[in-house]
Motif scaffolding. Structure first.
Motif, PDB file in Angstrom:
ATOM      1  N   ASP A 165      -0.039   4.371   0.009  1.00 30.73           N
ATOM      2  CA  ASP A 165      -0.548   5.551   0.741  1.00 30.73           C
ATOM      3  C   ASP A 165       0.305   5.793   1.973  1.00 30.73           C
ATOM      4  OD1 ASP A 165      -2.532   5.965  -1.025  1.00 30.73           O
ATOM      5  OD2 ASP A 165      -4.099   4.929   0.138  1.00 30.73           O
ATOM      6  N   PRO A 166       0.675   7.049   2.245  1.00 23.75           N
ATOM      7  CA  PRO A 166       1.508   7.309   3.419  1.00 23.75           C
ATOM      8  C   PRO A 166       0.755   6.927   4.685  1.00 23.75           C
ATOM      9  CG  PRO A 166       0.720   9.366   2.457  1.00 23.75           C
ATOM     10  CD  PRO A 166       0.282   8.263   1.540  1.00 23.75           C
ATOM     11  N   GLU A 167       1.495   6.364   5.613  1.00 21.28           N
ATOM     12  CA  GLU A 167       0.926   6.016   6.915  1.00 21.28           C
ATOM     13  C   GLU A 167       0.374   7.294   7.548  1.00 21.28           C
ATOM     14  OE1 GLU A 167       0.966   3.258   9.311  1.00 21.28           O
ATOM     15  OE2 GLU A 167       0.928   2.153   7.399  1.00 21.28           O
ATOM     16  N   PRO A 168      -0.806   7.298   8.070  1.00 21.15           N
ATOM     17  CA  PRO A 168      -1.287   8.510   8.752  1.00 21.15           C
ATOM     18  C   PRO A 168      -0.402   8.800   9.972  1.00 21.15           C
ATOM     19  CG  PRO A 168      -2.772   6.668   9.102  1.00 21.15           C
ATOM     20  CD  PRO A 168      -1.744   6.191   8.121  1.00 21.15           C
TER      21      PRO A 168
ATOM     22  N   ASN B 207       0.867  -1.193   0.000  1.00 21.23           N
ATOM     23  CA  ASN B 207       0.000   0.000   0.000  1.00 21.23           C
ATOM     24  C   ASN B 207       0.897   1.234   0.000  1.00 21.23           C
ATOM     25  OD1 ASN B 207      -1.787   1.974   0.344  1.00 21.23           O
ATOM     26  ND2 ASN B 207      -2.811   1.115   2.146  1.00 21.23           N
TER      27      ASN B 207
END
Ligand code: HEC
Length: 286
Positions: free
Chosen positions: A61-64, A59
């Motif tokens: 998407d940057p880690e929140p 994945n």
């Protein structure tokens, strides 16, 4: 039986042919477009790829990032009440007001009853303005805004006599001091009528006040201690409701014989209780 015209049969035939041909064409593309759930053609298409990310792909998407707690002063600043937008022009104008306001404090409106009342007397009650102009610019009577008034009457007392008895009483006679141009006034010489006598129209205090106002219009310096004493005296008598009638003989005794025809120059018979009207004589230097 009736025969179907050839051209109609022909249209019918070609319509049938067109329908089957059209259906054949549509059957090639319609399923893919119409149903995204249909098996994707080889190579894949965007809708199919977006539908599900295979579990084995990373994945991207940057880690929140867990939000850092805001410093207390930021929280306080956000919570603080702001100046509403409508108030901004007012806030912007404050510095201007801050500069202008002390100015208004330094110059309170001049509401000296002597000034307002003598102006009213001149313009309204005694009606001098009708012939001499509200600002003293002249008309049927002489103007007061040139030098001639103060040159003719260096002292208010001689002007009091002239206004009290009017010009007809000394018709054709010289009056007033010699002006800078070397001439003296001659009563009736203006040729536009007479100065109406005020002896019976005004009281003594009102006579002094209209004359004070005319001299003010003429730009007289009214700052000497003697002049201020006269002004204080008039203010007090007017506010006290003084109603003493004009005494022409008394005025003639006080007036200067070199300036006023008929003046005696004897002075007041009782200077202690009834000094001559106008500024007292300046004290001689010892
Ligand atoms: C009806 C018009 C009229 C009115 C009202 C009037 N005057 Fe006059 N005044 C004249 C005229 C005309 C003369 C000049 C007369 C002459 O030829 O000697 C004059 C002359 C004077 C003079 C002499 C000026 C100078 O330079 O020699 C004084 C002072 C004066 N008026 C003051 C007053 C005062 C004070 C009032 C109000 C109480 C007044 N007048 C109201 C018409 C008027």
């Amino acid at each position: 039986m009736s025969e179907i015209p050839e051209h109609l049969l022909k249209r019918s035939r070609s319509a049938k042919a067109g329908k089957s041909g059209g259906d054949a064409g549509a059957s090639e593309s319609a399923p893919a477009a119409a149903s995204p759930s249909a098996p994707a053609p080889a190579g894949g298409s965007a809708p199919a790829a977006a539908a599900s990310v295979p579990a084995n792909l990373p994945n991207l998407d940057p880690e929140p990032v867990p939000a850092k707690p805001e410093p207390h002063f930021v929280v306080a600043a956000k919570a603080r009440r702001r100046v509403p937008v409508w108030a901004l022009p007012i806030v912007a104008a404050l510095p201007v007001w801050a500069i202008a306001y002390p100015g208004t404090m330094q110059e309170p409106p001049r509401e000296d009853p002597l000034i307002t009342e003598s102006t009213l007397l001149y313009t309204e009650e005694a009606g001098c303005a009708g012939c001499h102009g509200a600002g003293g610019g002249g008309g049927l009577g002489y103007a007061f805004t040139n030098e001639s008034l103060l040159e003719t009457f260096p002292d208010p007392i001689d002007q009091m006599v002239h206004v009290a008895r009017g010009s007809a009483a000394i018709q054709g006679q010289e009056y007033g001091a010699e002006r800078r141009d070397g001439a003296r006034r001659v009563s009736g010489a203006k040729g536009s009528g007479q100065m109406p006598a005020q002896e019976k129209q005004l009281t003594q205090i009102k006579l002094e006040m209209v004359i004070f106002h005319e001299r003010e219009l003429a730009g007289e310096e009214q700052t000497s201690p003697e002049y201020i004493e006269w002004m204080d005296n008039m203010r007090e008598r007017f506010e006290g409701g003084e109603a003493t009638p004009i005494d022409l003989d008394f005025l003639l005794a006080c007036a200067n014989p070199e300036i006023t025809p008929g003046a005696t120059g004897e002075g007041s018979p009782d200077p202690e209780t009834e000094p001559c009207p106008g500024p007292p004589p300046a004290e001689e230097d010892a």
